[in-house]
Design an enzyme around this catalytic site. Structure first.
Site: not given
Ligand code: UFG
Length: 344
Positions: A32, A124, A150, A298
């Site tokens: 897309n 993943t 995720y 992080r």
């Protein structure tokens, strides 16, 4: 073969599409262009000629997908289309579940409608969460316990594939999930590159510093429980990663990898590099000092992730041809120098 590649305008999907075209296959890219690049589509069209087709649309749009499947009649699917930023997934879980899970379900329904029964899925190491890799790395048998939406969405779709493979639907599905570690580099011939908006990945950020587009690299934590205090990751060249997809596709539905079976393999090198080691490799390749500044950790970064990469070698004969980090960095550096504004 005719292969339908979802997300084929993105970093990894475009490299898969290119390799499939190089191997003489017909490739239909579905994308897309939300995060994918028109520039990648142009390169693929230039390389593939009439063997390449592009259908712009969303994997959440069942009617669009059914039309593409009816028109193109692919033999198999490589499914890369996804939202793939860990931090963003924490902010926007609904969007992540919609694209990565609902989009996946819509794709599987379109495949069933067109009797397409082979799929290679881009999964993943984030599905493992924060495992202890020990000395041999994270094996496929490690418990999957993702720590962000995720990773959850990728695991969710793996589970759906497993269930679909086991179902009594005839003919059964044959599915492979490849669990990537950190993917680096780009096409060595410079036909495609890596261009994320926003860019969050270590190697492209370091090379943007070398290009003069940033002043420094922020070191996200220097007090991790590792040898030099920075996080350790397993970096695999995107060309090697795609080789693993071709081997998986070739094995799907044959012999011991017969239909009705769900399989999952790690794709990594089995070797970890710290952030400082990666930056040193970037300095060697570019000749630039690449300054750093210490920054807080992080959120969500596991300290050490590297693959136990033995299963895919044993089962599919996969062995990285470009295991040296410098090779991947040098390939990407050439592309970034030639395209300082990315696919712009
Ligand atoms: N890093 C920095 N500074 C930066 C960018 C990254 O220090 O500016 C560090 C990170 O903290 C991490 C390492 O460099 O320790 C690698 O970070 P990347 O963002 O390049 O890659 P990740 O390991 O975070 O991400 C990869 C994949 C994701 C996947 C995730 C699983 O890109 O898709 O592993 O944890 F979800």
């Amino acid at each position: 073969m005719r292969i339908l590649v979802t997300g084929g305008a993105g970093f990894i999907g475009s490299h898969a599409a290119l390799r499939l075209l190089d191997e003489g296959h017909d490739v239909i890219v579905v994308d897309n262009l939300f995060r994918g690049h028109q520039g990648a589509i142009q390169s693929l069209a230039a390389c593939g000629g009439p063997r390449f087709r592009f259908a712009q649309g969303s994997i959440c749009d069942g009617e669009f997908l059914s039309d593409v499947f009816a028109r193109e009649r692919p033999d198999a699917v490589m499914h890369f289309a996804a939202l793939a930023y860990v931090g963003e997934s924490v902010e926007r879980p609904v969007d992540y579940y919609r694209t990565n899970v609902v989009g996946g379900i819509t794709l599987l329904r379109a495949m069933r409608g067109a009797n397409v029964r082979r799929i290679v899925f881009s999964s993943t190491c984030a599905t493992y969460g924060e495992p202890n890799p020990g000395t041999t790395g994270i094996a496929e048998s490690t418990a999957q316990a993702p720590v962000n939406p995720y990773g959850e969405t990728k695991l969710c779709f793996e589970r759906l594939l497993r269930a679909a493979c086991r179902s009594t639907e005839a003919p059964p599905l044959a599915a492979v999930a490849l669990r990537y570690f950190n993917v680096v580099g780009c096409d060595a011939k410079g036909r495609l590159g890596e261009d994320h908006r926003p860019e969050t990945h270590l190697v492209p950020i370091a090379l943007e510093v070398a290009l003069g587009k940033r002043s420094h690299v922020a070191l996200f934590g220097t007090d991790w429980p590792t040898a030099d205090g920075t996080c350790v990751r397993d970096y695999v060249h995107v060309e090697d990663l795609i080789e693993a997809h071709l081997l998986a596709l070739g094995a799907l539905g044959t012999g011991e990898f017969r239909s009705g079976k769900f399989l999952a393999w790690n794709v990594g090198t089995g070797r970890g590099h710290s952030v400082r080691e990666v930056l040193d490799a970037c300095r060697r390749v570019t000749g630039h000092p690449i300054p750093t500044k210490e920054a807080p950790r992080r959120a969500g970064d596991p300290p050490v992730l590297f693959a136990d990469a033995r299963a895919i070698e044993r089962d599919l004969g996969f062995h990285p041809k470009k295991p040296a980090l410098e090779t991947a960095i040098a390939d990407l550096w050439r592309w970034m120098q030639a395209h300082p504004r990315g696919y712009a």
